[in-house]
Enzyme design. Structure first.
Site, PDB file in Angstrom:
ATOM      1  N   GLU A   1      -7.200 -12.350   6.150  1.00  0.00           N
ATOM      2  CA  GLU A   1      -6.188 -11.725   7.027  1.00  0.00           C
ATOM      3  C   GLU A   1      -6.732 -11.834   8.459  1.00  0.00           C
ATOM      4  O   GLU A   1      -6.171 -12.509   9.298  1.00  0.00           O
ATOM      5  CB  GLU A   1      -5.961 -10.264   6.613  1.00  0.00           C
TER       6      GLU A   1
ATOM      7  N   ASP B   1       3.383  -5.041   2.686  1.00  0.00           N
ATOM      8  CA  ASP B   1       2.092  -4.463   3.082  1.00  0.00           C
ATOM      9  C   ASP B   1       2.211  -2.950   3.324  1.00  0.00           C
ATOM     10  O   ASP B   1       1.928  -2.167   2.415  1.00  0.00           O
ATOM     11  CB  ASP B   1       1.532  -5.197   4.314  1.00  0.00           C
TER      12      ASP B   1
ATOM     13  N   HIS C   1       0.884  -1.170   0.000  1.00  0.00           N
ATOM     14  CA  HIS C   1       0.000   0.000   0.000  1.00  0.00           C
ATOM     15  C   HIS C   1       0.919   1.217   0.000  1.00  0.00           C
ATOM     16  O   HIS C   1       1.640   1.430   0.976  1.00  0.00           O
ATOM     17  CB  HIS C   1      -0.886   0.007   1.243  1.00  0.00           C
TER      18      HIS C   1
HETATM   19  N1  ADE Z   1      -4.843  -1.175   4.194  1.00  0.00           N
HETATM   20  C1  ADE Z   1      -3.513  -1.057   4.335  1.00  0.00           C
HETATM   21  N2  ADE Z   1      -2.994  -2.184   4.812  1.00  0.00           N
HETATM   22  C2  ADE Z   1      -4.005  -3.059   4.976  1.00  0.00           C
HETATM   23  C3  ADE Z   1      -4.108  -4.395   5.414  1.00  0.00           C
HETATM   24  N3  ADE Z   1      -3.047  -5.100   5.811  1.00  0.00           N
HETATM   25  N4  ADE Z   1      -5.332  -4.967   5.468  1.00  0.00           N
HETATM   26  C4  ADE Z   1      -6.404  -4.278   5.085  1.00  0.00           C
HETATM   27  N5  ADE Z   1      -6.354  -3.023   4.648  1.00  0.00           N
HETATM   28  C5  ADE Z   1      -5.176  -2.415   4.594  1.00  0.00           C
HETATM   29 ZN    ZN Z   2      -2.614  -5.040   2.611  1.00  0.00          ZN
END
Ligand code: ADE
Ligand code: ZN
Length: 338
Positions: free
Chosen positions: A199, A277, A18
């Site tokens: 997740e 991430d 991200h």
């Molecule tokens: N936005 C940024 N990182 C994230 C993650 N690990 N899970 C969900 N949304 C996110």
């Molecule tokens: Zn993510």
């Protein structure tokens, strides 16, 4: 040669990043000064001290707040360039980066400001560091379907420069099914599809991402391992999982790196990859993630080669480009026998 050196030299792609999560506190303060924005933190150290999370939502609250300093096209370009400069040192050759347009449009920053700035940073990264990149537009799943459709409409002039749509933010209570029609519209526009699933959410969300969103990759996917039939399906389809070890540790998805499921995923025949991430928030960039799991799980050189190959074969690069990277990995492996 140390394992760290072997990892740094191994050609790698990052498929789960991200870009807003690469905002380091130092740049956050610089942009706040530049844009005359007051931050609720007195210093870079105070920001870092606030990065103690007990779950995904804890993190998201502070991550959306941090993104508030991003105002201009130059800010987005500088953010992207800082990330690419950092991962060039990690042996990263290709990145498929997420951005969250709604985080910006909801505070009055036009879609084009974020998109043009990031695309400029991506072009400059290829020229300066030889890193190629693709852009993935993520829908915020805590917002509604109408908002996601509005975002897809805003992206219309950019569809030739956007590789895929993704789904992120608060997973629990926001199943993939909520976005089935938006994903259908994205597919009709020729976009690839990925989604965060498993997740924090249950295996059912991974099934929905496969069956209702028709995704090309699953982001995270950790909880898939709770469902043997799902594991069988993912393995049979060679579905790429973009796994994020340091993120999982920081967000308490795993209790300890030694308990991380990455090695189990490989042993089960799953097409797993290693990613960072939100590296500014989770304590490490791409190679740090590789090293952390390698050390904690005792990954072997053949495991590392498999993971590097997966990172390119799971990418949205053209087949000839993938073949070129796989050949580079083979040459590297041959030049560096265990
Ligand atoms: N936005 C940024 N990182 C994230 C993650 N690990 N899970 C969900 N949304 C996110
Ligand atoms: Zn993510």
């Amino acid at each position: 040669m140390s394992l760290a050196e072997f990892i740094a030299g191994l050609p790698k792609a990052e498929l789960h990043l991200h870009i807003e999560g690469s905002l380091e506190p130092e740049l956050m303060f610089e942009l706040a000064r530049r844009n005359r924005i007051a931050l609720p933190f007195a210093s870079v150290e105070a920001v870092r001290a606030a990065y103690a999370f007990s779950n995904l939502q804890d993190f998201l609250d502070i991550y959306y707040q941090g993104a508030g300093v991003l105002q201009t096209e130059d800010d987005f370009r500088d953010l992207a360039l800082a990330y690419f400069r950092r991962v060039a040192a990690d042996g990263c050759r290709h990145v498929e980066l997420f951005f969250d347009p709604q985080t910006h449009t909801d505070r009055g920053i036009p879609f084009a400001v974020a998109a043009d700035g990031l695309l400029a940073g991506m072009a400059q990264a290829e020229a300066s560091f030889g890193i190629t990149a693709k852009l993935i537009l993520c829908f915020l799943r805590h917002l509604d379907e109408d908002a996601a459709f509005a975002t897809l409409r805003a992206a219309e002039p950019y569809l030739d420069r956007i590789a895929a749509v993704g789904l992120d933010s608060s997973e629990l209570g926001h199943p993939p099914a909520k976005f089935a029609r938006v994903y259908q519209a994205a597919a009709e526009r020729g976009l690839k599809r990925v989604a965060h699933a498993g997740e924090e959410g249950p295996p059912d969300y991974v099934w929905e991402a496969l069956d209702l969103l028709h995704v090309d990759r699953i982001d995270h996917g950790n909880r898939s391992l709770e469902d043997a039939a799902l594991v069988k399906r993912l393995a049979a389809e060679a579905m790429t999982l973009t796994v994020c070890p340091l993120s999982n540790l920081k967000l308490c998805v795993v209790s300890d790196m030694a308990a991380h499921p990455l090695k189990r995923m490989l042993d089960l025949g799953l097409h797993a990859t290693i990613n960072s991430d939100d590296p500014a928030y989770f304590g490490g960039y791409l190679a740090d993630n590789w090293l952390a799991v390698t050390q904690s799980l005792g990954l072997t050189r053949p495991d590392l080669i498999t993971l590097a190959r997966n990172s390119f074969s799971g990418s949205f690069l053209a087949p000839a480009e993938i073949a070129r990277h796989l050949a580079a990995i083979d040459a590297y492996a041959e030049a560096h026998p265990a």
